[in-house]
Design an enzyme around this catalytic site. Structure first.
Site, short mmCIF file in Angstrom:
data_model
loop_
_atom_site.label_atom_id
_atom_site.label_comp_id
_atom_site.label_asym_id
_atom_site.label_seq_id
_atom_site.Cartn_x
_atom_site.Cartn_y
_atom_site.Cartn_z
N GLN A 106 6.49 -12.83 -16.46
CA GLN A 106 7.68 -13.10 -17.26
C GLN A 106 8.78 -12.11 -16.84
O GLN A 106 9.22 -11.28 -17.61
CB GLN A 106 7.36 -12.96 -18.75
N LYS A 204 3.86 -26.51 -2.42
CA LYS A 204 3.40 -27.26 -3.60
C LYS A 204 4.58 -27.64 -4.49
O LYS A 204 5.59 -26.93 -4.55
CB LYS A 204 2.40 -26.44 -4.40
N ARG A 206 5.26 -28.75 -8.52
CA ARG A 206 4.66 -28.83 -9.85
C ARG A 206 5.39 -29.83 -10.72
O ARG A 206 6.62 -29.87 -10.75
CB ARG A 206 4.70 -27.46 -10.55
N ASP A 230 -3.04 -14.12 -2.06
CA ASP A 230 -2.12 -14.19 -3.20
C ASP A 230 -2.36 -12.97 -4.09
O ASP A 230 -3.33 -12.23 -3.89
CB ASP A 230 -2.34 -15.49 -3.98
N ASP A 234 -5.43 -17.15 -11.71
CA ASP A 234 -5.63 -17.31 -13.15
C ASP A 234 -6.68 -18.39 -13.42
O ASP A 234 -7.86 -18.11 -13.53
CB ASP A 234 -4.30 -17.63 -13.83
#
Length: 339
Positions: A106, A204, A206, A230, A234
């Protein structure tokens, strides 16, 4: 100039095994015993956190080892309260060793009326009396600028480079480093440069957070041993899908090197059933029993690099020297394990 006081370590409950490993490494480097400060970090029945330090820390150079991983809020509050306890006990300097910095994803306002929580956490850490932060692979490098105190951001890529050179010795000509998205190209390129390998990218798109709609491989991976790199894994949805796309594009086999193994929800099940030969993570987040028992997950220790970084900070010497593979080779000898 050499610090006057001895470095002292304190640990919360987030990753005590790592803190103990760092203490052992520091003992090896210095030739004298280094142990964790005797303290208790516990909770009252209503969930409030209580910290009590049983040793004199007046004038000491304190290092708190506490990743802010799951449960992020509890571990963050432990860190802040430990810092407050040490500050009120007249410690000369408090350094927060945060192997995994929570809330790092964030780091900007992606939509209207949303917070920049990484900045808020940075403010809280500084206001708690912490004077320096030592971390590893921040999700976004600009987070260092959120702090008005020094931040040393270590990198896992030199450690991964040593491990890859050991595991794929004699086969590096067939290795291609892969970024699982465009945003991680710089990280993948840096590792590829270290080991002298080619680079590919998985682009990619999303539809919404947590779901991948489409993936395309940019670069030649046919007949190659692909290594996806990376900073965070998660739920492992993107990672496992990227491995499938690489195999469909002709890759001989796929391995992954991820710094922070968050591995929440269905991650372990996805990884064990995926086409990946191995997933290599570090111990910045304390691995669960499910992680350690997974057949294709391997853990690389970070205690050697953190121990050396702490000693460098204590001595007032360069931390950036640890960004180089050659500097880490001596302290990582003997730590490798087979895939």
């Amino acid at each position: 100039m050499r610090a006057i006081h001895e470095p002292k370590l304190m640990s919360g409950n987030a990753n005590r095994p790592l803190a103990c490993a760092i203490a052992r490494r520091m003992s090896m480097h210095r030739g004298v015993g280094v142990s964790l400060v005797d303290a208790r970090v516990e909770r009252f029945h209503d969930g409030e956190i209580f910290v009590e330090v049983f040793e004199n820390v007046r004038g000491e150079d304190m290092f708190i080892v506490q990743p802010t991983s799951n449960p992020a809020n509890d571990n963050l509050m432990e860190l802040l309260i430990m810092a407050d306890a040490l500050r009120r006990s007249s410690a000369s300097r408090i350094t927060a060793v945060i192997p995994y910095f929570g809330y790092a994803r964030q780091d900007r306002r992606s939509k209207a009326r949303t917070p920049i929580s990484a900045k808020l956490v940075a403010n809280m850490i500084a206001r708690a009396g912490i004077e320096r932060v030592l971390t590893m692979d921040l999700h976004a490098a600009q987070i260092q600028g959120f702090f008005d105190i020094p931040v040393d951001n270590l990198y896992a890529s030199p450690v991964f480079a040593l491990d890859i050179e050991h595991q794929f010795k004699g086969k590096l000509a067939d290795v291609t480093v892969v970024s699982p998205d465009v945003g991680g190209v710089a990280r993948a390129r840096e590792l590829a440069k270290r080991i002298g390998c080619a680079l590919a990218i998985v682009d990619k798109r999303r539809e919404k957070p947590g779901e991948v709609a489409e993936m395309t491989v940019i670069g030649d991976v046919k007949g190659k041993t692909c290594i996806i790199v990376d900073d965070i894994c998660d739920t492992a949805g993107t990672l496992c899908k990227a491995a499938e796309v690489l195999v469909e594009s002709g890759a001989k086999e796929v391995h992954s090197y991820i710094t922070h193994g968050v591995l929440s929800g269905p991650a372990i099940d996805r990884i064990t059933k995926s086409v990946m030969k191995s997933l290599v993570i570090t111990d910045t987040i304390e691995p669960t029993q499910a992680v350690t028992s997974a057949k294709n997950i391997r853990i690389v220790p970070t205690a050697p690099i953190f121990a050396q970084a702490i000693l460098n900070i204590w001595n007032g010497t360069s931390v950036s020297s640890l960004f180089e593979t050659d500097s880490l080779q001596p302290i990582y000898e003997g730590t490798y394990s087979p895939i």
